[in-house]
Design an enzyme around this catalytic site. Structure first.
Site, PDB file in Angstrom:
ATOM      1  N   PHE A 104      71.006  48.894  16.401  1.00 21.23           N
ATOM      2  CA  PHE A 104      69.916  49.602  15.281  1.00 21.23           C
ATOM      3  C   PHE A 104      70.641  50.126  14.032  1.00 21.23           C
ATOM      4  O   PHE A 104      71.638  50.705  14.050  1.00 21.23           O
ATOM      5  CB  PHE A 104      69.186  50.738  15.834  1.00 21.23           C
ATOM      6  CG  PHE A 104      68.351  50.360  17.030  1.00 21.23           C
ATOM      7  CD1 PHE A 104      66.933  50.045  17.036  1.00 21.23           C
ATOM      8  CD2 PHE A 104      69.177  50.407  18.401  1.00 21.23           C
ATOM      9  CE1 PHE A 104      66.316  49.768  18.298  1.00 21.23           C
ATOM     10  CE2 PHE A 104      68.287  50.098  19.677  1.00 21.23           C
ATOM     11  CZ  PHE A 104      66.776  49.579  19.467  1.00 21.23           C
ATOM     12  N   LEU A 131      73.082  53.175  18.013  1.00 27.07           N
ATOM     13  CA  LEU A 131      72.786  53.536  16.875  1.00 27.07           C
ATOM     14  C   LEU A 131      73.944  53.616  15.959  1.00 27.07           C
ATOM     15  O   LEU A 131      74.942  54.370  16.033  1.00 27.07           O
ATOM     16  CB  LEU A 131      71.822  54.869  16.724  1.00 27.07           C
ATOM     17  CG  LEU A 131      70.741  54.934  17.611  1.00 27.07           C
ATOM     18  CD1 LEU A 131      70.484  56.438  17.851  1.00 27.07           C
ATOM     19  CD2 LEU A 131      69.801  54.188  17.425  1.00 27.07           C
ATOM     20  N   CYS A 132      73.765  52.984  14.756  1.00 28.23           N
ATOM     21  CA  CYS A 132      74.735  52.888  13.829  1.00 28.23           C
ATOM     22  C   CYS A 132      75.164  54.261  13.171  1.00 28.23           C
ATOM     23  O   CYS A 132      74.076  54.981  12.570  1.00 28.23           O
ATOM     24  CB  CYS A 132      74.378  52.052  12.524  1.00 28.23           C
ATOM     25  SG  CYS A 132      75.651  52.209  11.131  1.00 28.23           S
ATOM     26  N   VAL A 133      76.417  54.809  13.270  1.00 22.71           N
ATOM     27  CA  VAL A 133      76.663  56.198  13.149  1.00 22.71           C
ATOM     28  C   VAL A 133      76.360  56.242  11.414  1.00 22.71           C
ATOM     29  O   VAL A 133      76.085  57.408  11.220  1.00 22.71           O
ATOM     30  CB  VAL A 133      78.314  56.575  13.337  1.00 22.71           C
ATOM     31  CG1 VAL A 133      79.338  55.540  12.783  1.00 22.71           C
ATOM     32  CG2 VAL A 133      78.350  58.019  13.262  1.00 22.71           C
ATOM     33  N   CYS A 140      72.639  56.708  10.819  1.00 31.63           N
ATOM     34  CA  CYS A 140      72.437  58.109  11.570  1.00 31.63           C
ATOM     35  C   CYS A 140      72.631  59.189  10.769  1.00 31.63           C
ATOM     36  O   CYS A 140      71.898  60.145  10.324  1.00 31.63           O
ATOM     37  CB  CYS A 140      73.158  58.190  12.948  1.00 31.63           C
ATOM     38  SG  CYS A 140      72.316  57.256  14.158  1.00 31.63           S
TER      39      CYS A 140
END
Lengths: 141, 104, 130
Positions: free
Chosen positions: C39, C77-79, C82
């Site tokens: 994501f 989830l892409c850090v 995020c």
């Protein structure tokens, strides 16, 4: 599907850029992925078609919109051995642009005594379609 | 080598379909999903382009049935030659082609 | 066959996450493997545990969590995305002095390298976005 080489698989990755910078985040984040991908030593090409050609236009000045001008980062791609930037001629033509309107992006060719060479290759739509056929992974944002 | 192209925009909103059709090769497949299915209606500007593409480019064109139904487009209103698939058919198309290219 | 999935848009605003979910479900039901769903951009909002949609609407985050549990799908989830958007796991919350973990069950936060790895390791990468 890709060649096995020491240290893992090498695949052909194409980053398809069809949107201009700033109006949405996709151009910036595509570039982020390209830079990260450099560490994976894959065979990377970038395609700029439709409004994507505006990502590498000269003279970007973002002072008035409160956002960072990230276009200078494209100059760094050559240092990461990312030197296949394909720009579609028809997309330039439609927008009243020529190659002279684009940033002069270059890389140093280690196989040719570090001669400076252009990273941008102008191709026509049929050549762009051929390039797409040649890929293992096509990333669009 | 063949590509499954996915188009999720109506041709009346953005140029994704035009651009996609300009970059296909014979043997490729184009799948219309989400608002992309709006382009597949027969007797429409975009539908005429799809019909021409079917005749000229050697591509197969598909539309996702669930997205058509949601947008009130019955199968008998589709451009002749456009095939309807479900999500399982979408998966099959992705598997049968060598790469998937999203025209976002 | 191994599928990797990229989701670029958040829930409810755009159909991308719904389409991706139905594709992944169909692929798994056909016996394919889905190595990872990555994501990116607003797509990271699909993994928030703080969403409470009306009960008569689809529960997008919950659907992904349940699918991940049933089929052992890696939801990443892409850090960087995020951090810009206020999505934190325990480690991130502690590092940035924020209060809480808002990553839903079955999701984890990791780097963009995971997307490239998915491209390398899967047979097909399928992208859903705007």
């Amino acid at each position: 599907m890709g060649d096995m080489s020491e240290g893992g698989t090498t695949k052909k990755f194409l980053y398809l850029n069809r949107k201009a910078s700033y109006g949405t985040v996709y151009a910036l984040e595509s570039l982020e992925v390209v830079l990260i991908a450099a560490a994976f030593e894959q065979d990377v090409s970038l395609a700029f078609i439709d409004d994507g050609v505006y990502q590498i236009i000269k003279g970007q000045d973002t002072k008035g919109i409160g956002m960072k001008n990230f276009s200078p980062t494209f100059n760094a791609l050559g240092d990461y051995d990312i030197n296949k930037l394909y720009v579609e001629k028809e997309s330039l033509d439609e927008r009243g642009l020529t190659e002279d309107d684009l940033m002069p992006l270059v890389y140093e060719d280690e196989d040719d005594d570090w001669a400076e060479k252009p990273s941008i290759k102008i191709v026509n739509r049929a050549e762009m379609a051929d390039l797409m056929q040649d890929q293992d992974v096509i990333l669009s944002f | 080598m063949s590509i499954l192209h996915t188009v999720n925009k109506s041709a009346y909103e953005r140029n994704a379909l035009d651009s996609c059709l300009g970059h296909t090769k014979p043997g490729d497949s184009v799948l219309l999903i989400e608002d992309g299915v709006i382009s597949a209606r027969a007797g429409s500007v975009a539908g005429d382009k799809l019909a021409a593409a079917l005749g000229e480019t050697g591509v197969s064109i598909y539309a996702l049935g669930a997205d058509m139904a949601a947008r009130g487009i019955p199968e008998d209103k589709l451009v002749d030659g456009v095939k309807v698939v479900d999500y399982a058919g979408f998966v099959d198309l992705a598997a049968e082609n060598d790469a998937v290219e999203a025209w976002l | 066959m191994k599928f990797g999935i990229l989701v670029n848009e958040g829930p409810y605003q755009h159909q991308a996450s719904d389409s991706a979910y139905l594709f992944v479900k169909a692929a798994l039901e056909k016996g394919h493997e889905v190595t990872r769903v990555f994501f990116y951009h607003d797509g990271v909002y699909n993994g928030t545990s703080y969403s409470v949609p009306p009960l008569d609407d689809r529960q997008i985050t919950k659907q992904w969590s349940e699918l991940a549990k049933e089929y052992d799908v890696d939801l990443v989830l892409c850090v960087a995305a995020c951090q810009r958007r206020g999505m934190m796991d325990d480690g991130e919350a502690e590092r940035h002095g924020k209060g809480a973990n808002n990553v839903a069950e079955g999701f984890r936060i990791s780097g963009l390298g995971q997307l490239i790895e998915t491209g390398i390791q899967s047979d097909r990468l399928v992208t859903f976005g705007d």
